[in-house]
Design an enzyme around this catalytic site. Structure first.
Site, PDB file in Angstrom:
ATOM      1  N   SER A   1      -1.310  -1.240  -7.137  1.00  0.00           N
ATOM      2  CA  SER A   1      -1.307  -0.125  -6.187  1.00  0.00           C
ATOM      3  C   SER A   1      -0.971   1.156  -6.940  1.00  0.00           C
ATOM      4  O   SER A   1      -0.144   1.141  -7.856  1.00  0.00           O
ATOM      5  CB  SER A   1      -0.267  -0.340  -5.083  1.00  0.00           C
ATOM      6  OG  SER A   1      -0.678  -1.331  -4.170  1.00  0.00           O
TER       7      SER A   1
ATOM      8  N   HIS B   1      -5.799   0.402  -4.226  1.00  0.00           N
ATOM      9  CA  HIS B   1      -5.097  -0.860  -4.015  1.00  0.00           C
ATOM     10  C   HIS B   1      -6.058  -2.003  -4.330  1.00  0.00           C
ATOM     11  O   HIS B   1      -7.205  -1.992  -3.876  1.00  0.00           O
ATOM     12  CB  HIS B   1      -4.570  -0.945  -2.581  1.00  0.00           C
ATOM     13  CG  HIS B   1      -3.699   0.217  -2.223  1.00  0.00           C
ATOM     14  ND1 HIS B   1      -2.390   0.310  -2.643  1.00  0.00           N
ATOM     15  CD2 HIS B   1      -3.964   1.354  -1.541  1.00  0.00           C
ATOM     16  CE1 HIS B   1      -1.887   1.456  -2.213  1.00  0.00           C
ATOM     17  NE2 HIS B   1      -2.824   2.104  -1.542  1.00  0.00           N
TER      18      HIS B   1
ATOM     19  N   CYS C   1      -1.664  -3.069   3.884  1.00  0.00           N
ATOM     20  CA  CYS C   1      -2.524  -4.242   3.781  1.00  0.00           C
ATOM     21  C   CYS C   1      -1.762  -5.497   4.215  1.00  0.00           C
ATOM     22  O   CYS C   1      -0.689  -5.415   4.806  1.00  0.00           O
ATOM     23  CB  CYS C   1      -3.031  -4.387   2.344  1.00  0.00           C
ATOM     24  SG  CYS C   1      -1.699  -4.575   1.124  1.00  0.00           S
TER      25      CYS C   1
ATOM     26  N   SER D   1       0.790  -1.237   0.000  1.00  0.00           N
ATOM     27  CA  SER D   1       0.000   0.000   0.000  1.00  0.00           C
ATOM     28  C   SER D   1       0.824   1.290   0.000  1.00  0.00           C
ATOM     29  O   SER D   1       1.759   1.401  -0.779  1.00  0.00           O
ATOM     30  CB  SER D   1      -1.062  -0.036   1.097  1.00  0.00           C
ATOM     31  OG  SER D   1      -1.893  -1.170   0.927  1.00  0.00           O
TER      32      SER D   1
END
EC number: 4.1.1.50
Length: 411
Positions: free
Chosen positions: A297, A311, A103, A89
């Site tokens: 991302s 994302h 994440c 992320s």
């Protein structure tokens, strides 16, 4: 907004080896942990404006991120912010605040001690009070309920454990479980009371010179699950993942940054660079990465100081996508667009079977987006509204909406 190919060549920093060797074959948790720390309400409130969060060297941020269990892929910098694209992320660093979104099985909260240590050591910012707790201007921490909570590390397996950990650091924190906890689709929030003593140093002349409007702060987040199969397939790629050795030996080869090139192509193909209108001809920067064998991302920067980030975890069975933005859409579009329009554009790209929207806003009377979102908006015949919840949180209003697709044929 639209992006051009030159965005692939103007990174402030790029890790060529990591870009070439990063492999996302092993499935991981899509829903992110979102931590936002406001040390001051805006840059004008910083006592010594020669020492800000952006003065902290990139290597220090890299070391802090190692505590979180993620790495820096690349960065883009403007006159107002540094945007880090991470292996999990994103991180956004302003002069006065940071926003960290990670994440997978990252340990986001384990960075707190080091962040405050570096802020005090390098910037001489005194955020601690009696009993050794910290009281910055404002702290937010939130996350959607996890799909696989047992796979998380340590305190992140359980929301109550996260809250207990946060309360060791901060005063006046409050915890909320928003939405239907019995369905495993709820959203968790921790927020501290605003430390208004940070306003003492606010510089009126600085505000007028730089046009800072912290009272209009707003953030929208759209968290989506059960992506349409065809939509999810747009974020699958078959690029070769190199070994660390071959990456070092071939570091001058353009193919080492194939992940960034494919990320750029995914952005263009899906139209994710066209979420916001160009009414004010704002400058626009883009940084994206396509993971192998799948995943995406991106960080987008508008007008030097606003971001939106996406994302995507497209695997069937646990597909997930997130969109987050602090763009003041009404101002940027000259009142030709609001967050309802933004939401509809995002839904068109992903077509999820279920999603929730959170919207933080300070000035609800002048927020066209807030007023439209709390009305019975029509987002098309596919979706049914399940929840609408409004919280009055100190100096912010929070709106939470959750929708489900009427016919979940694409699960």
């Amino acid at each position: 907004m639209t992006i051009t190919i030159k965005e692939l060549t103007n990174h402030s920093y790029i890790d060529h080896e990591l870009s070439a060797t990063l492999d996302s074959t092993e499935a991981f948790e899509g829903p992110e942990k979102l931590l936002e720390i406001w040390f001051y309400p805006d840059p004008c409130a910083i006592p010594d404006k020669t020492k800000t969060l952006r003065s902290i060297p990139v290597q220090i941020w890299t070391d802090i991120l190692k505590l979180v269990k993620c790495e820096v892929l690349s960065t883009k910098s403007t006159k107002c912010m540094d945007a880090f694209l991470l292996s999990e992320s994103s991180l956004f660093v302003y002069d006065h605040k940071i926003t960290m979104k990670t994440c997978g099985t990252t340990t986001t909260l384990f960075c707190l001690e080091e962040v405050f240590k570096q802020v005090e050591s390098l910037l001489n910012w005194k955020c601690n009070i009696d009993n050794d707790k910290f009281s910055p201007y404002k702290v937010f921490y939130s996350r959607r309920s996890f799909m696989f909570p047992s796979k998380q590390r340590s305190i992140h397996r359980n929301w109550n454990d996260e809250v207990d950990y946060l309360n060791k650091f901060f005063t006046n924190g409050k915890s909320y479980t928003v939405g239907r906890s019995d369905q495993g689709t709820h959203w968790n929030l921790y927020v501290t009371d605003t430390n208004k003593s940070s306003l003492v140093n606010d510089d009126t002349e600085c505000h007028e010179t730089n046009n800072y409007e912290y009272d209009n702060d707003e953030t929208v987040e759209i968290l989506m699950t059960g992506l349409n199969h065809k939509c999810a397939d747009q974020f699958v790629c078959n690029r070769e993942v190199k070994s660390a050795t071959s990456s070092i030996d071939e570091k001058d080869n353009d193919a080492d940054d194939e992940g960034h090139l494919l990320g750029y192509n995914m952005t263009k193909k899906t139209g994710l660079d066209k979420i916001y209108h160009e009414s004010k001809n704002s400058c626009f920067h883009h940084d994206a990465f396509a993971f192998s064998p799948c995943g995406y991302s991106s960080n987008m920067i508008i007008d030097e100081k606003y971001y939106y980030t996406l994302h995507v975890t497209p695997e069937k069975g646990w597909s997930y996508a997130s969109f987050e933005s602090n763009v003041p859409v009404n101002a940027v579009s000259d009142n030709k667009q609001d967050n309802v329009d933004v939401m509809q554009k995002i839904l068109k790209v992903f077509q999820p079977t279920e999603f929730c929207l959170t919207f933080f806003c300070k000035d609800i009377q002048n927020s066209r987006s807030f007023q439209r979102l709390i009305s019975d908006i029509d987002i098309g015949p596919k979706y049914t509204k399940i929840d609408k919840i409004i919280y009055d949180l100190d100096d912010y209003q929070l709106l939470y909406l959750r929708f489900e697709m009427k016919n979940s044929e694409n699960i």
